[in-house]
Each structure stands twice: as C-alpha cells, then as structure tokens.
Design a protein around this motif. Structure first.
Motif, PDB file in Angstrom:
ATOM      1  N   THR A 145     -10.441   0.863  36.556  1.00 19.12           N
ATOM      2  CA  THR A 145     -11.483  -0.321  36.394  1.00 19.12           C
ATOM      3  C   THR A 145     -12.793   0.134  35.576  1.00 19.12           C
ATOM      4  O   THR A 145     -13.304  -0.554  34.841  1.00 19.12           O
ATOM      5  N   ILE A 146     -12.902   1.256  35.578  1.00 20.22           N
ATOM      6  CA  ILE A 146     -14.155   1.799  34.875  1.00 20.22           C
ATOM      7  C   ILE A 146     -13.796   2.161  33.301  1.00 20.22           C
ATOM      8  O   ILE A 146     -12.768   3.099  33.077  1.00 20.22           O
ATOM      9  N   ALA A 147     -14.152   1.150  32.538  1.00 19.84           N
ATOM     10  CA  ALA A 147     -13.650   1.260  30.699  1.00 19.84           C
ATOM     11  C   ALA A 147     -14.344   2.808  30.195  1.00 19.84           C
ATOM     12  O   ALA A 147     -13.614   3.360  29.729  1.00 19.84           O
ATOM     13  N   LEU A 148     -15.603   2.721  30.638  1.00 18.82           N
ATOM     14  CA  LEU A 148     -16.289   4.041  30.218  1.00 18.82           C
ATOM     15  C   LEU A 148     -17.686   3.632  30.658  1.00 18.82           C
ATOM     16  O   LEU A 148     -18.320   2.817  31.215  1.00 18.82           O
ATOM     17  N   VAL A 149     -18.265   5.073  30.474  1.00 18.57           N
ATOM     18  CA  VAL A 149     -19.987   4.987  30.778  1.00 18.57           C
ATOM     19  C   VAL A 149     -20.650   4.967  29.699  1.00 18.57           C
ATOM     20  O   VAL A 149     -20.295   5.793  28.826  1.00 18.57           O
ATOM     21  N   ARG A 150     -21.514   3.931  29.676  1.00 19.36           N
ATOM     22  CA  ARG A 150     -22.272   4.008  28.371  1.00 19.36           C
ATOM     23  C   ARG A 150     -23.742   4.721  28.718  1.00 19.36           C
ATOM     24  O   ARG A 150     -24.671   4.413  29.502  1.00 19.36           O
ATOM     25  N   SER A 151     -23.960   5.877  27.852  1.00 16.76           N
ATOM     26  CA  SER A 151     -25.010   6.610  28.466  1.00 16.76           C
ATOM     27  C   SER A 151     -26.365   6.082  27.751  1.00 16.76           C
ATOM     28  O   SER A 151     -26.312   5.060  26.760  1.00 16.76           O
ATOM     29  N   ALA A 152     -27.498   6.622  28.256  1.00 18.50           N
ATOM     30  CA  ALA A 152     -28.696   6.210  27.969  1.00 18.50           C
ATOM     31  C   ALA A 152     -29.686   7.209  28.006  1.00 18.50           C
ATOM     32  O   ALA A 152     -29.648   7.981  29.091  1.00 18.50           O
ATOM     33  N   PRO A 153     -30.955   7.347  27.315  1.00 24.14           N
ATOM     34  CA  PRO A 153     -31.666   8.570  27.456  1.00 24.14           C
ATOM     35  C   PRO A 153     -32.762   8.211  28.484  1.00 24.14           C
ATOM     36  O   PRO A 153     -33.189   9.171  29.250  1.00 24.14           O
ATOM     37  N   ASN A 154     -33.012   7.058  28.966  1.00 25.42           N
ATOM     38  CA  ASN A 154     -33.764   6.752  29.971  1.00 25.42           C
ATOM     39  C   ASN A 154     -34.771   7.518  29.991  1.00 25.42           C
ATOM     40  O   ASN A 154     -35.471   8.036  31.055  1.00 25.42           O
ATOM     41  N   ALA A 155     -35.538   7.743  28.848  1.00 25.20           N
ATOM     42  CA  ALA A 155     -36.954   8.409  28.939  1.00 25.20           C
ATOM     43  C   ALA A 155     -38.067   7.447  28.885  1.00 25.20           C
ATOM     44  O   ALA A 155     -38.817   7.403  29.653  1.00 25.20           O
ATOM     45  N   ILE A 156     -38.182   6.546  27.891  1.00 20.80           N
ATOM     46  CA  ILE A 156     -38.938   5.471  27.970  1.00 20.80           C
ATOM     47  C   ILE A 156     -38.291   4.166  28.242  1.00 20.80           C
ATOM     48  O   ILE A 156     -37.393   3.696  26.915  1.00 20.80           O
ATOM     49  N   GLY A 157     -38.333   3.489  29.096  1.00 20.94           N
ATOM     50  CA  GLY A 157     -37.414   2.158  29.171  1.00 20.94           C
ATOM     51  C   GLY A 157     -35.937   2.916  29.374  1.00 20.94           C
ATOM     52  O   GLY A 157     -35.721   3.768  29.862  1.00 20.94           O
ATOM     53  N   THR A 158     -34.902   2.085  28.668  1.00 20.90           N
ATOM     54  CA  THR A 158     -33.738   2.576  28.580  1.00 20.90           C
ATOM     55  C   THR A 158     -33.195   3.325  27.510  1.00 20.90           C
ATOM     56  O   THR A 158     -32.910   4.396  27.459  1.00 20.90           O
ATOM     57  N   GLU A 159     -33.782   3.164  26.143  1.00 16.08           N
ATOM     58  CA  GLU A 159     -33.511   3.560  24.982  1.00 16.08           C
ATOM     59  C   GLU A 159     -34.467   4.392  24.042  1.00 16.08           C
ATOM     60  O   GLU A 159     -34.282   4.962  23.394  1.00 16.08           O
ATOM     61  N   LEU A 160     -35.853   3.972  24.488  1.00 18.18           N
ATOM     62  CA  LEU A 160     -36.949   4.401  23.683  1.00 18.18           C
ATOM     63  C   LEU A 160     -37.164   5.800  23.854  1.00 18.18           C
ATOM     64  O   LEU A 160     -37.141   6.034  24.952  1.00 18.18           O
ATOM     65  N   THR A 161     -37.718   6.585  22.795  1.00 22.56           N
ATOM     66  CA  THR A 161     -38.086   7.983  23.167  1.00 22.56           C
ATOM     67  C   THR A 161     -39.092   8.223  22.251  1.00 22.56           C
ATOM     68  O   THR A 161     -39.699   9.381  22.402  1.00 22.56           O
ATOM     69  N   THR A 162     -39.848   7.447  21.712  1.00 20.82           N
ATOM     70  CA  THR A 162     -41.002   7.742  20.548  1.00 20.82           C
ATOM     71  C   THR A 162     -42.279   7.613  21.411  1.00 20.82           C
ATOM     72  O   THR A 162     -42.555   6.394  21.625  1.00 20.82           O
ATOM     73  N   VAL A 163     -43.190   8.430  21.533  1.00 23.80           N
ATOM     74  CA  VAL A 163     -44.444   8.275  22.189  1.00 23.80           C
ATOM     75  C   VAL A 163     -45.327   8.079  20.925  1.00 23.80           C
ATOM     76  O   VAL A 163     -45.373   8.620  19.880  1.00 23.80           O
ATOM     77  N   PRO A 164     -46.328   6.944  21.079  1.00 29.87           N
ATOM     78  CA  PRO A 164     -47.184   6.598  20.018  1.00 29.87           C
ATOM     79  C   PRO A 164     -48.326   7.629  19.753  1.00 29.87           C
ATOM     80  O   PRO A 164     -48.611   8.337  20.762  1.00 29.87           O
ATOM     81  N   ALA A 165     -48.717   7.905  18.434  1.00 35.35           N
ATOM     82  CA  ALA A 165     -49.667   8.891  18.170  1.00 35.35           C
ATOM     83  C   ALA A 165     -51.061   8.711  19.039  1.00 35.35           C
ATOM     84  O   ALA A 165     -51.405   7.513  19.210  1.00 35.35           O
ATOM     85  N   GLY A 166     -51.359   9.609  19.597  1.00 28.85           N
ATOM     86  CA  GLY A 166     -52.753   9.551  20.207  1.00 28.85           C
ATOM     87  C   GLY A 166     -52.576   9.314  21.860  1.00 28.85           C
ATOM     88  O   GLY A 166     -53.620   9.408  22.410  1.00 28.85           O
ATOM     89  N   ALA A 167     -51.342   9.201  22.010  1.00 34.27           N
ATOM     90  CA  ALA A 167     -51.243   8.901  23.622  1.00 34.27           C
ATOM     91  C   ALA A 167     -51.575  10.248  24.172  1.00 34.27           C
ATOM     92  O   ALA A 167     -51.355  11.270  24.127  1.00 34.27           O
ATOM     93  N   SER A 168     -52.299   9.781  25.413  1.00 35.35           N
ATOM     94  CA  SER A 168     -52.700  10.903  26.327  1.00 35.35           C
ATOM     95  C   SER A 168     -51.918  10.710  27.836  1.00 35.35           C
ATOM     96  O   SER A 168     -51.802   9.521  28.226  1.00 35.35           O
ATOM     97  N   CYS A 169     -51.859  11.665  28.367  1.00 37.44           N
ATOM     98  CA  CYS A 169     -51.195  11.934  29.882  1.00 37.44           C
ATOM     99  C   CYS A 169     -52.115  11.868  30.895  1.00 37.44           C
ATOM    100  O   CYS A 169     -52.870  12.890  31.109  1.00 37.44           O
ATOM    101  N   THR A 170     -51.845  11.139  31.839  1.00 37.52           N
ATOM    102  CA  THR A 170     -52.523  11.247  33.299  1.00 37.52           C
ATOM    103  C   THR A 170     -51.835  11.952  34.257  1.00 37.52           C
ATOM    104  O   THR A 170     -50.685  11.664  34.448  1.00 37.52           O
ATOM    105  N   ARG A 171     -52.305  12.909  35.129  1.00 39.71           N
ATOM    106  CA  ARG A 171     -51.643  13.836  35.738  1.00 39.71           C
ATOM    107  C   ARG A 171     -50.890  12.778  36.951  1.00 39.71           C
ATOM    108  O   ARG A 171     -51.334  11.621  37.365  1.00 39.71           O
ATOM    109  N   ALA A 172     -49.729  13.250  37.551  1.00 35.49           N
ATOM    110  CA  ALA A 172     -49.155  12.716  38.639  1.00 35.49           C
ATOM    111  C   ALA A 172     -49.991  12.643  39.834  1.00 35.49           C
ATOM    112  O   ALA A 172     -50.942  13.411  39.934  1.00 35.49           O
ATOM    113  N   THR A 173     -49.675  11.669  40.937  1.00 36.05           N
ATOM    114  CA  THR A 173     -50.397  11.635  42.117  1.00 36.05           C
ATOM    115  C   THR A 173     -50.722  13.040  42.652  1.00 36.05           C
ATOM    116  O   THR A 173     -51.608  13.425  43.151  1.00 36.05           O
ATOM    117  N   ASP A 174     -49.527  13.796  42.713  1.00 37.76           N
ATOM    118  CA  ASP A 174     -49.764  15.264  42.914  1.00 37.76           C
ATOM    119  C   ASP A 174     -50.310  16.258  42.367  1.00 37.76           C
ATOM    120  O   ASP A 174     -50.507  17.329  42.565  1.00 37.76           O
TER     121      ASP A 174
END
Length: 493
Positions: A145-174
């Motif tokens: 019943t499983i035809a195939l698994v459709r891979s996805a990077p799941n980095a940003i959303g499902t398919e996006l991987t590009t971080v906009p210029a100038g983006a800064s990161c906020t530390r995780a809760t821990d």
C-alpha cells in the motif's frame, strides 16, 4: 547432528535478515493524486494512487512520544480500496510546540517559522522522527500500500531552506543556541544529511524518493540512486519555459529514462497557466519523455477526468508510465511534435524519433497557450509541426526504436496520426515498404484536431522509406498541414 542443526539455525537467521531488508515491490505506475481528497482516489478509475500527508507536530506531540495511529488508519483506508499512496511527513507553518524549548528561533519567512536547523541537535531530532517513521512503515502488514515516501527537508516549513539576510536567532527556552551563522554551505550540508537520512533509514525496504536537487545542487553521491535504492522526485514540473527546471528535468531524463532509478514528479503551480487542459496534457507528455513512472496531479485538476480533454490525457499517462525500459514489450511508441526551449527543447516521445526535424518541418508555438494552434477547447495545440507542399519542408520522417520494431514484427498495430483538419489538400502516410503500404488522408476544413487510425494487420518496419525511416508524412496540395503526434499502438498490449 548438532552441526546440522547449527547450520539450519544459521540459515534461518540469515534468511530472516534478508527478509527484513528485502526491497519493496514497486506500486503500479501512472497518475497519482496529490493535495486532493481520498474519495477521488477511491472513485476515479484513472487514478492509480493517492497521498498521505502527516504533520510532525501531530505525530510527535511531545519529544520522543510518537503516535502513528493516524498513519495506520490512512494506510488501512487505501488498502481497503486496493490502491497505494505516497507518504510524507510535513512541517508546514508551525513546528511542535516543544521544539522551541530546545532550538533557537530565527524569525519567519513567507509565513514559515525559522528554527536554527543547522544546530546538530535539530538534525538529531529529525533522526529520531524519521527512525520512528521508518519503523512504523516497515512494521505495517500491507507494505504494498506504500507507493513511496516523499522526502522533505523540513527545515523551514516543509520545503524552504533559505534564511533571509540579517536574520538573528533568539536562544531556545533552555538557553541553547549555536554560534555558527546560516550560509549556503550550511544549507547544502543539512540538505545532504537529511536526504541521506531518509535513504539510510528507509531503503530498500520502503521506496523513498529524494529531492533531485540534493544531486544537482548539493553534491550528494550518485551512488545513492538505483531502482532498488533511492529514487528521485521533484515538485514543480512545467511544460512552459522555466529555465530553473531544466537541470532537474535533464537529470531525470538521464537517470530515470535510462532505467538507473525511478521517479515521482509533481506539477508546477497551476496559477496563471493559460489553457490548463493543454498545459496538463503536455506536462504529462514531458514526464513520459523523462521516464517518470509516478505522475502526480493536483486534486483540483484530477477531478476533471470526466472532461474528454483531461480524461484522455490521464489514460495516455497510465498507458505508458513505467513502460520505458522494455521497448520490445511496450504498448506502443509515440512522438509529440514541438520545438520548445532550453535544455529540454525538441520533440517528446517514446521509442520514436523524427529525422532532421528542423530542416524538414516548421515548429509552431502557442505562446504558452495564449494563442492555441487550432481550437482552444482541444488539448493538442500548445505546440505542433507543419509541413508545406512544394517546399523543403514538405515531408516528415520517423524512425522507430530497433527493439520495439523487433517486438512488433508480424503483430497487429495501429498507426495513429493526429493532425489539424484546417483548409484543403491532403497528406499521405507511408510505412513499411515504399509504395506498398500507404494511406492518403483528405482534409475537410473542420478546423479541429482529428486523429486518423490506420490498421496494420502484420507490422514490418525495416527503415526502407526515405531517409531510412519507418513512417513518413508527406503534404499533398493545400497550404500545408499541422501535426501533433504520430503513435504506433500495439494490439492487445
């Protein structure tokens, strides 16, 4: 006796191990629904299979606690309808809520949250997810019943991987974060790692289709690919000029049409496409030319199968999909006539070539469907080729694949020629031996595309016509004739 028992026991262990990693059987090629309703798959005979899409936040509501009941329920539904489904895990507009306790946030892009996916911990989380996913699929009792698994990077959303210029990161809760900034190199490394993870955890027991750009752009080893290893996929096929798609299309033609792997392909967005019935049809012809076995169509279009223009396209796809490796047993050979642009320019077809196309015929183009050749209500006229009597472009010549010819020798075939019945005049179709096998078609000026079918009781093609061709079309009077396709269909295949 003890030695004999030991050998037998060892054989059981070895065989059990081989069974555990035995390659899955390939699902039936053809038209697959994507982003539609399961009920369409159940009730539309021309749809070979459907899609199961899962959300990361749903299957792992808390870290390390996985719920695959939804997956099993959907697989059971497809099993009950005797049709397979592609399977995927998405991470669309939001990630699991617990993720932000562990991974830094880096803003949003196109409405998608950006985790610091180049953090090694993020890759570890993906490995935990995919390991559990693979285990759930391998333990499912009806793996066909499983035809195939459709891979996805799941980095940003499902398919996006590009971080906009100038983006800064906020530390995780821990308080966790990594100092390394995002870069194209970071993206490439992550993309290779995640695609390699899909392959190592799923193949060969479960068919898995990797994003083709991991090979064309991000440097993954080609040794990953094979008919019993990883397959390839893409999500934006387009018959209209689209230079960014050329690279992956050429890659598919080189790898899949040659039988070195298999392919699953989805269409480009339908938004803004002129004459969608024609775009859908010619896009299907492009997939068949590339050797794609699993041709995905959006649900909004797949429901139009009751329309003759869509229905005929889907049936044509199902006739030829996955049949490109054995010309001697093929249900037919065809060539769709066009010029096109870019690296995929030229005619599209299977086991048939036009000889010296540019010098013997005139290529016509509809400007992306805005000025259709012939009626806009018919699917054919996005492209065509014309021959004109009394000119250097008065005849076209076609040569069949040698193995295909050998396989149909002595069999009943039908030569089908699709032409625009516009103006007066006629054309002659010749095949087999010059002078003995020919059929003249007189045009009646209806202004519509028509298909003439010539029944050949015992086929024999031996390159004995002009230009060492097997089939020729020659204009006889009138202002010329436009042609869409020449096809040789094999009876009862």
């Amino acid at each position: 006796m003890r030695l004999h028992r030991f050998i037998c026991a060892l054989a059981v262990v070895v065989c059990s191990g081989l069974w555990a990693v035995a390659p899955a059987q390939a699902a039936r090629p053809g038209i697959y629904e994507v982003w539609g309703n399961r009920s369409d798959v159940a009730h539309l005979r021309y749809v070979r299979g459907g899609q199961i899409a899962l959300e990361w936040k749903t299957v792992e509501p808390t870290r390390g606690h996985f719920d695959w009941s939804g997956l099993r329920a959907q697989l059971n539904a497809y099993h009950a309808m005797h049709k397979p489904a592609t399977v995927q895990i998405n991470s669309t507009t939001s990630k699991p809520a617990w993720l932000w306790n562990l991974i830094a946030r880096c803003g949003t892009t196109q409405g998608q949250q950006i985790p610091q996916y180049w953090d090694p911990l993020y890759l570890k989380l993906q490995h935990e997810l995919l390991s559990s996913f693979a285990k759930a699929l391998k333990s499912y009792s009806h793996r066909g019943t499983i035809a195939l698994v459709r891979s996805a990077p799941n980095a940003i959303g499902t398919e996006l991987t590009t971080v906009p210029a100038g983006a800064s990161c906020t530390r995780a809760t821990d308080g966790h974060s990594v100092a390394q900034a995002w870069s194209r190199s970071v993206r490439a490394t992550y993309f290779r790692n995640i695609m390699g993870m899909y392959r190592s955890l799923l193949a060969p027991a479960i068919h898995v289709a990797l994003r083709t750009e991991v090979f064309t752009t991000y440097g993954a080893p080609l040794s990953w690919l094979g008919r019993r290893d990883a397959w390839i996929m893409d999500t934006a096929s387009d018959i209209d000029p689209n230079p960014t798609r050329d690279t992956v299309d050429v890659f598919a033609r080189h790898w899949d049409r040659a039988g070195r792997t298999r392919a699953y392909w989805e269409p480009f967005s339908y938004a803004g496409k002129q004459n969608l019935a024609s775009w859908n049809y010619w896009r299907i012809l492009l997939e068949l030319d590339k050797g794609v076995s699993y041709i995905a169509v959006y649900g909004q279009v797949i429901r139009h199968g009751g329309d003759p223009q869509y229905g005929a396209a889907f049936r044509f796809a199902n006739r030829y999909a996955g049949r490109h490796l054995h010309p001697g047993r093929s249900p037919g050979a065809f060539i769709a006539l066009r010029q096109g642009t870019g690296r995929m320019a030229g005619n599209l077809g299977r086991f048939m070539k036009q000889i010296d196309a540019q010098r013997t015929s005139i290529a016509l183009d509809s400007n992306n469907g805005r000025a259709m050749i012939g009626p806009a209500t018919q699917r054919y006229g996005r492209f065509a080729r014309r021959i004109v009597p009394g000119t250097a472009q008065k005849a076209m010549f076609f040569r069949l694949n040698g193995t295909f010819k050998h396989g149909v020798r002595g069999h009943a075939v039908r030569i089908r020629v699709t032409y625009l019945d516009q103006g007066g005049g006629a054309f002659v179709v010749k095949w087999g031996r010059a002078g003995r096998c020919q059929h003249t078609v007189h045009k009646h000026g209806t202004g519509r595309w028509r298909t003439v079918t010539i029944k050949v009781r015992r086929a024999g093609f031996h390159n004995r016509l002009s230009h060492r061709s097997d089939i020729t079309l020659k204009a006889l009077g009138g202002s010329g004739t436009d042609f869409h396709m020449v096809e040789v269909r094999v009876h009862r295949r």
